[in-house]
Motif scaffolding. Sequence first.
Motif, PDB file in Angstrom:
ATOM      1  N   GLU A 197       0.851  -1.197   0.000  1.00 33.82           N
ATOM      2  CA  GLU A 197       0.000   0.000   0.000  1.00 33.82           C
ATOM      3  C   GLU A 197       0.885   1.245   0.000  1.00 33.82           C
ATOM      4  OE1 GLU A 197      -2.619  -0.208   3.297  1.00 33.82           O
ATOM      5  OE2 GLU A 197      -3.817  -1.864   2.469  1.00 33.82           O
ATOM      6  N   TYR A 198       0.323   2.320  -0.487  1.00 30.93           N
ATOM      7  CA  TYR A 198       1.052   3.588  -0.519  1.00 30.93           C
ATOM      8  C   TYR A 198       0.032   4.722  -0.447  1.00 30.93           C
ATOM      9  CZ  TYR A 198      -0.316   3.234  -5.434  1.00 30.93           C
ATOM     10  OH  TYR A 198      -1.033   3.091  -6.592  1.00 30.93           O
ATOM     11  N   GLU A 199       0.524   5.889  -0.126  1.00 32.42           N
ATOM     12  CA  GLU A 199      -0.348   7.058   0.023  1.00 32.42           C
ATOM     13  C   GLU A 199      -0.268   7.941  -1.217  1.00 32.42           C
ATOM     14  OE1 GLU A 199       0.993   8.984   3.529  1.00 32.42           O
ATOM     15  OE2 GLU A 199       0.178   7.456   4.889  1.00 32.42           O
ATOM     16  N   GLY A 200      -1.415   8.471  -1.599  1.00 34.72           N
ATOM     17  CA  GLY A 200      -1.456   9.382  -2.739  1.00 34.72           C
ATOM     18  C   GLY A 200      -1.375   8.648  -4.060  1.00 34.72           C
ATOM     19  N   LYS A 201      -0.956   9.395  -5.087  1.00 32.32           N
ATOM     20  CA  LYS A 201      -0.835   8.825  -6.412  1.00 32.32           C
ATOM     21  C   LYS A 201       0.540   8.187  -6.600  1.00 32.32           C
ATOM     22  CE  LYS A 201      -4.067  11.986  -8.685  1.00 32.32           C
ATOM     23  NZ  LYS A 201      -4.253  12.964  -9.800  1.00 32.32           N
ATOM     24  N   TRP A 202       0.576   7.236  -7.523  1.00 27.82           N
ATOM     25  CA  TRP A 202       1.821   6.520  -7.795  1.00 27.82           C
ATOM     26  C   TRP A 202       2.783   7.387  -8.584  1.00 27.82           C
ATOM     27  CZ3 TRP A 202       4.123   2.146  -6.272  1.00 27.82           C
ATOM     28  CH2 TRP A 202       5.242   1.709  -7.001  1.00 27.82           C
ATOM     29  N   THR A 244       7.439   6.968  -5.006  1.00 32.16           N
ATOM     30  CA  THR A 244       6.398   6.601  -4.049  1.00 32.16           C
ATOM     31  C   THR A 244       6.987   5.801  -2.897  1.00 32.16           C
ATOM     32  OG1 THR A 244       4.642   6.632  -5.702  1.00 32.16           O
ATOM     33  CG2 THR A 244       4.269   5.298  -3.746  1.00 32.16           C
ATOM     34  N   HIS A 245       6.536   6.165  -1.674  1.00 29.60           N
ATOM     35  CA  HIS A 245       6.975   5.437  -0.476  1.00 29.60           C
ATOM     36  C   HIS A 245       5.881   4.452  -0.077  1.00 29.60           C
ATOM     37  CE1 HIS A 245       8.699   4.586   3.435  1.00 29.60           C
ATOM     38  NE2 HIS A 245       7.527   4.887   3.994  1.00 29.60           N
ATOM     39  N   LEU A 246       6.259   3.200   0.060  1.00 32.67           N
ATOM     40  CA  LEU A 246       5.296   2.165   0.444  1.00 32.67           C
ATOM     41  C   LEU A 246       5.066   2.209   1.945  1.00 32.67           C
ATOM     42  CD1 LEU A 246       6.606  -0.856  -1.696  1.00 32.67           C
ATOM     43  CD2 LEU A 246       4.762   0.737  -2.252  1.00 32.67           C
ATOM     44  N   THR A 247       3.797   2.214   2.328  1.00 31.77           N
ATOM     45  CA  THR A 247       3.476   2.189   3.764  1.00 31.77           C
ATOM     46  C   THR A 247       3.563   0.791   4.349  1.00 31.77           C
ATOM     47  OG1 THR A 247       1.118   1.936   3.264  1.00 31.77           O
ATOM     48  CG2 THR A 247       1.956   4.185   3.506  1.00 31.77           C
TER      49      THR A 247
END
Length: 647
Positions: A216-221, A225-228
């Motif tokens: 999962e990640y926050e915002g758009k790809w 992108t940083h994976l949560t």
Amino acid sequence: MGARRSLAFRSLISAIVLLLLTYNAYSFYLPGVAPQDFDKGDLLNVKVNKLTSTKTQLPYSYYSLPYCHPETIVDSRENLGEVLRGDRIENSAYVLNRFVQFKMREPQMCKIACRLTLDAKTAKEFKEKIEDEYRVNMILDNLPLVVPIQRLDQESPPVYQLGFHVGLKGQYTGSKDEKNFIHNHLKFTVKYHRDMQTDLARIVGFEVKPFSVKHEYEGKWTENTHLTTCDPQAKQMVSNNNAPQQVEEKQEIIFTYDVEFQESDVKWASRWDTYLLMSDDQIHWFSIVNSLMIVLFLSGMVAMIMLRTLYRDISKYNELETQEEAQEETGWKLVHGDVFRPPNNSELLCVCAGTGVQFFGMILVTMIFAVLGFLSPSNRGGLMTAMLMLWVFMGLFAGYASARLYKMFKGSEWKKIALRTAFLFPATVFVIFFVLNALIWGQKSSGAVPFGTMFALVFLWFGISVPLVFVGSYVGFRKPAIEDPVKTNKIPRQIPEQAWYMNPIFSILIGGILPFGAVFIELFFILTSIWLNQFYYIFGFLFIVFIILIITCAEITIVLCYFQLCSEDYLWWWRSYLTSGSSALYLFLYAAFYFFTKLEITKPVSGALYFGYMLIGSYAFFVLTGTIGFYACFWFTRLIYSSVKID
């Protein structure tokens, strides 16, 4: 003239041996096989190989699934054996990719390889491969990727399985239905041995632990992108309780990986030991002891026949003073006028014997090279390539043996016998192979032999093997005919009624049991390595078993041939060939037993492939063992009939 021909013949043999030595030495030092030193930060060239499954036996190329791929896919150079094995070695997305850093002794955590959104087609492809238990194979510095599995005994070294599964099928928390989950996170472990003086390192191990993680990640790809679900600083997977990644249409899959490096005391020369030393040598020693007991039993019987019975018979026959006394005698001497009468289908027997000599030479030289270490598993495809090349060159001996036997049977058309020797066995195998290859093509598998490789096989057959068979036949036919030790009567002697246990079918079937019993334990390991995708490396044991097989085939044929002649049945030619050759029937029956008890093949095409290839193997085993028994009996009959006085 004869001296020149002999010198030319020896020169040809020397050239063949030199060529094979050169080929094996060249193959052994191909790029990736010779030691390679890496400095810290050097780019590691991870390659991908075929997808394999023991349930289907149909390999597929790595990129038949929509895995992460580089901008340009480059095929690696492969030898003939690799192509026939279905290997398809290509570059991977783990190098030459600006988003991926796979460098020597530089650990990486939670690196993103690529992102993929499944459509209906790709989801179906992944599901099919997961349900068929396909495994992904990769290579680093010529070492295959393995998954370590710890034994129940924690002190024992782990078991290594080649490649990791595409995914798994099972239930997840709160669900009663089975779902397909993909292994999209790979934790690589690269083991290396470091030189303390130069600080250079050599790779000695390549392991992986696969995980299924719904990232999962926050915002758009974006590219950054940083994976949560993955924390590189904490060096562990976090959040979402490690929820697995399902394979469904419109699912977004993010492929990630970790790389860690472990220094090892294992030296480069010993790095394959952990891959190979996984079977129990005690089982192989049990196989050797079991086979030796059979050999000792048969040797005792042969010794009793040769040293006691035959010696007594020959002494008694030679002491006969009158023709009347000779006519009153019974036993093997009475058929001396018919024992060397040419058999029915003598040309076919010559062809089978010549082909058997070709097989014997191929296997013997291959065994010697394997025992010397030229055909190590590190030389991928080398064993099959060497066997094919040796088969081609041994056509010289096939033609020679068939022509010599053909001339002894008063044959005159040596070209015809050479042609049949060059085509009978290879044509039969080629037809079966072509049909099986068509089935593989229909499944769009990478195991299908390409047109170029098929052309190369045909060229080896017609361009090299066939001419060598004709050369061998010409040389063999020019030799003086083998003379029989006794004269053959013009009118065949009537064969008396035989006891039930001397029935040809019964004695032939009995004769094949002991040769098969001498090798069936080792046969289990050979079948396992072929059909369960494991390494077979114990060529020392195999060579000993091969020698035992030769002795067993020879001795059981001699014993049964002696009993047959004592019952005044002189039709020994074909029976001697079929006696030891019948062991191939038991080999095929054992292969069927292995199929139903050890394999989980359910698809009709895969079953056809298994039985088709085992039919070829059984046919080859029949030709080999039959020839050994035939020549042993041929030597035996000539020996005993040349030792008695015949008026």
